[in-house]
Design a protein around this motif. Structure first.
Motif, PDB file in Angstrom:
ATOM      1  N   SER A 101       0.821  -1.209   0.000  1.00 56.85           N
ATOM      2  CA  SER A 101       0.000   0.000   0.000  1.00 56.85           C
ATOM      3  C   SER A 101       0.855   1.259   0.000  1.00 56.85           C
ATOM      4  O   SER A 101       2.063   1.210   0.269  1.00 56.85           O
ATOM      5  CB  SER A 101      -0.928   0.022   1.226  1.00 56.85           C
ATOM      6  OG  SER A 101      -0.164   0.134   2.411  1.00 56.85           O
ATOM      7  N   TYR A 143       0.383   5.061   1.753  1.00 58.26           N
ATOM      8  CA  TYR A 143      -0.454   5.773   2.726  1.00 58.26           C
ATOM      9  C   TYR A 143      -0.030   7.236   2.782  1.00 58.26           C
ATOM     10  O   TYR A 143       1.147   7.558   2.965  1.00 58.26           O
ATOM     11  CB  TYR A 143      -0.304   5.141   4.105  1.00 58.26           C
ATOM     12  CG  TYR A 143      -0.967   5.912   5.223  1.00 58.26           C
ATOM     13  CD1 TYR A 143      -2.346   5.896   5.376  1.00 58.26           C
ATOM     14  CD2 TYR A 143      -0.208   6.669   6.115  1.00 58.26           C
ATOM     15  CE1 TYR A 143      -2.963   6.610   6.410  1.00 58.26           C
ATOM     16  CE2 TYR A 143      -0.808   7.385   7.148  1.00 58.26           C
ATOM     17  CZ  TYR A 143      -2.182   7.344   7.287  1.00 58.26           C
ATOM     18  OH  TYR A 143      -2.783   8.052   8.303  1.00 58.26           O
ATOM     19  N   LYS A 189     -12.286   6.866  -7.385  1.00 60.80           N
ATOM     20  CA  LYS A 189     -13.392   5.957  -7.657  1.00 60.80           C
ATOM     21  C   LYS A 189     -13.212   5.253  -8.998  1.00 60.80           C
ATOM     22  O   LYS A 189     -13.579   4.083  -9.152  1.00 60.80           O
ATOM     23  CB  LYS A 189     -14.715   6.728  -7.646  1.00 60.80           C
ATOM     24  CG  LYS A 189     -15.124   7.224  -6.263  1.00 60.80           C
ATOM     25  CD  LYS A 189     -16.400   8.045  -6.349  1.00 60.80           C
ATOM     26  CE  LYS A 189     -16.779   8.616  -4.988  1.00 60.80           C
ATOM     27  NZ  LYS A 189     -18.000   9.462  -5.058  1.00 60.80           N
ATOM     28  N   HIS A 228      -9.122   1.500  -2.361  1.00 59.77           N
ATOM     29  CA  HIS A 228      -8.629   2.690  -1.671  1.00 59.77           C
ATOM     30  C   HIS A 228      -9.523   3.001  -0.466  1.00 59.77           C
ATOM     31  O   HIS A 228     -10.683   2.556  -0.406  1.00 59.77           O
ATOM     32  CB  HIS A 228      -8.580   3.900  -2.616  1.00 59.77           C
ATOM     33  CG  HIS A 228      -9.924   4.477  -2.910  1.00 59.77           C
ATOM     34  ND1 HIS A 228     -10.770   3.954  -3.881  1.00 59.77           N
ATOM     35  CD2 HIS A 228     -10.605   5.524  -2.369  1.00 59.77           C
ATOM     36  CE1 HIS A 228     -11.878   4.660  -3.920  1.00 59.77           C
ATOM     37  NE2 HIS A 228     -11.807   5.621  -3.010  1.00 59.77           N
ATOM     38  N   LYS A 229      -8.961   3.741   0.443  1.00 60.82           N
ATOM     39  CA  LYS A 229      -9.705   4.165   1.633  1.00 60.82           C
ATOM     40  C   LYS A 229      -9.377   5.627   1.889  1.00 60.82           C
ATOM     41  O   LYS A 229      -8.215   5.983   2.076  1.00 60.82           O
ATOM     42  CB  LYS A 229      -9.326   3.309   2.843  1.00 60.82           C
ATOM     43  CG  LYS A 229     -10.105   3.636   4.109  1.00 60.82           C
ATOM     44  CD  LYS A 229      -9.687   2.709   5.240  1.00 60.82           C
ATOM     45  CE  LYS A 229     -10.466   3.011   6.520  1.00 60.82           C
ATOM     46  NZ  LYS A 229     -10.030   2.143   7.636  1.00 60.82           N
ATOM     47  N   GLU A 287     -10.314   8.925   4.243  1.00 61.74           N
ATOM     48  CA  GLU A 287     -10.963   9.412   5.462  1.00 61.74           C
ATOM     49  C   GLU A 287     -10.636  10.890   5.660  1.00 61.74           C
ATOM     50  O   GLU A 287      -9.485  11.304   5.498  1.00 61.74           O
ATOM     51  CB  GLU A 287     -10.485   8.618   6.685  1.00 61.74           C
ATOM     52  CG  GLU A 287     -10.862   7.139   6.633  1.00 61.74           C
ATOM     53  CD  GLU A 287     -10.330   6.378   7.830  1.00 61.74           C
ATOM     54  OE1 GLU A 287      -9.285   6.800   8.378  1.00 61.74           O
ATOM     55  OE2 GLU A 287     -10.935   5.358   8.226  1.00 61.74           O
ATOM     56  N   THR A 347      -5.338   5.752   1.805  1.00 59.58           N
ATOM     57  CA  THR A 347      -4.588   4.506   1.630  1.00 59.58           C
ATOM     58  C   THR A 347      -4.947   3.929   0.268  1.00 59.58           C
ATOM     59  O   THR A 347      -6.134   3.741  -0.040  1.00 59.58           O
ATOM     60  CB  THR A 347      -4.921   3.483   2.728  1.00 59.58           C
ATOM     61  OG1 THR A 347      -4.662   4.058   4.012  1.00 59.58           O
ATOM     62  CG2 THR A 347      -4.068   2.233   2.570  1.00 59.58           C
ATOM     63  N   TYR A 369      -4.339   0.657  -1.940  1.00 61.15           N
ATOM     64  CA  TYR A 369      -3.858  -0.715  -1.946  1.00 61.15           C
ATOM     65  C   TYR A 369      -3.377  -1.037  -3.355  1.00 61.15           C
ATOM     66  O   TYR A 369      -4.139  -0.975  -4.312  1.00 61.15           O
ATOM     67  CB  TYR A 369      -4.958  -1.665  -1.500  1.00 61.15           C
ATOM     68  CG  TYR A 369      -5.486  -1.330  -0.127  1.00 61.15           C
ATOM     69  CD1 TYR A 369      -4.784  -1.675   1.011  1.00 61.15           C
ATOM     70  CD2 TYR A 369      -6.672  -0.609   0.016  1.00 61.15           C
ATOM     71  CE1 TYR A 369      -5.251  -1.330   2.280  1.00 61.15           C
ATOM     72  CE2 TYR A 369      -7.151  -0.258   1.279  1.00 61.15           C
ATOM     73  CZ  TYR A 369      -6.446  -0.631   2.390  1.00 61.15           C
ATOM     74  OH  TYR A 369      -6.920  -0.281   3.636  1.00 61.15           O
TER      75      TYR A 369
END
Length: 344
Positions: free
Chosen positions: A282, A284, A313, A320-321, A323, A336, A338
């Motif tokens: 990953s 980050y 998207k 992906h994440k 926040e 993040t 991946y």
């Protein structure tokens, strides 16, 4: 080239079908050295003709165009006429266990017609199934191709939005330096030219080396430092190995750009902490900034941030994440990605 390969594959498939249909049929006869019945080859010719009339004309013209009832009636009619014609001209006895086996009827019997109808009908149905699969596969490939082109077009549109947005903000930075008659103005212009060079020659690619993207980020931060009256609390920490890794260009810059935009208060004090951690699986990114007085980010905080949300998207669906935290004092973005084993 792809068309040639597809045609070769179709030829191999058709040959395989005929081998499977009639290889097992002729094998017992040839293996026992028995004579082949005289009507076998005419029947095979009729089956091949029906197979390809159905494959090339009836299925695409009627079945695939939702004229199902008409297709069924025409198909049953063709099969019935073929059965009657073959039985009219050929009525030999067939060896036991032969694909076209039928016994000469005494008087009128339905069984020979039924068996011959099956012998003709099975390849006919196979031809319909094969053609429907070919059309489905073609439509699926077309759908995927259109979807891929749409994604590519949308990404190009998003990048076209991002570049003027970035340029506008950078020119504002240089303008602020020139108003203050800062000796760093010329250096800022050089930094901007390097940034623009990257955007012109690298940003149109699908992937760029991660180390180039990092150099781009460093140049941008350096440009921002030049305009700040207090850059003591601006930091960039990078850990991990970036060699051989690749990312979409301009993926991180909007988060960093917004941090500088909203992390500077009216006194010029800036607090921006940027952390980039690279692992085997990953990447980050964490960007944290103090919310400057009268500069709290709103829902419409800029094209860039929403732009990157859309790109994530499209490029990393489910991989992906993102926040975002806002407590009124601090604004923090954690992203993040991946990795899909993207490398250069």
């Amino acid at each position: 080239m792809q068309l040639i390969i597809k045609n070769r594959v179709q030829i191999v498939v058709h040959i395989s079908i005929w081998i499977l249909l009639y290889g097992l049929t002729f094998y017992p006869v040839l293996n026992d050295a028995r004579p082949i019945p005289s009507d076998v080859f005419p029947k095979v010719i009729v089956i091949i003709i029906l197979f390809y009339i159905n494959y090339f004309y009836l299925v695409p013209e009627y079945l695939l165009k939702k004229s199902v009832l008409f297709y069924i009636l025409v198909s049953l009619g063709l099969l019935a006429i073929s059965v009657l014609l073959i039985n009219h001209f050929y009525e030999p006895k067939f060896p036991d266990n032969f694909f076209f086996n039928r016994i000469r009827p005494r008087g009128f019997m339905i069984m020979p017609y039924y068996k011959l109808f099956l012998n003709l009908g099975i390849p006919y149905v196979i031809s319909a199934i094969l053609r429907m699969y070919v059309e489905w596969k073609r439509n699926e490939n077309l759908r995927l191709s259109v979807e891929k082109e749409n994604i590519k077009s949308e990404l190009q549109f998003l990048k076209a939005q991002l570049n003027p947005h970035f340029l506008f903000n950078s020119l504002n930075t240089i303008y602020a330096l020139s108003v203050k008659k800062s000796p760093d103005t010329s250096e800022a212009i050089v930094d901007l030219s390097e940034l623009m060079r990257y955007m012109i020659y690298e940003a149109d690619k699908d992937l760029v080396p991660l180390n180039k993207e990092i150099d781009y980020i460093k140049s941008y931060i350096q440009l921002q430092r030049l305009r700040l009256s207090d850059s003591e609390n601006v930091s960039l920490k990078i850990t991990g190995e970036d060699r051989g890794r690749a990312v979409p260009p301009l993926m991180f810059i909007s988060f960093i750009e917004n941090a500088f935009k909203y992390g500077t208060d009216y006194k010029g004090k800036t607090y921006v902490k940027i952390t980039l951690t690279i692992t085997d699986t990953s990447i980050y990114l964490n960007v944290k900034n103090k919310i400057g007085i009268f500069r709290e980010p709103t829902k419409n905080s800029g094209i860039g941030l929403e732009n990157i949300r859309n790109q994530l998207k499209l490029i990393y669906p489910g991989l992906h994440k993102l926040e975002v935290e806002n407590d009124g004092k601090d604004y923090e973005v954690s992203l993040t990605i991946y990795q899909k084993h993207s490398s250069l």
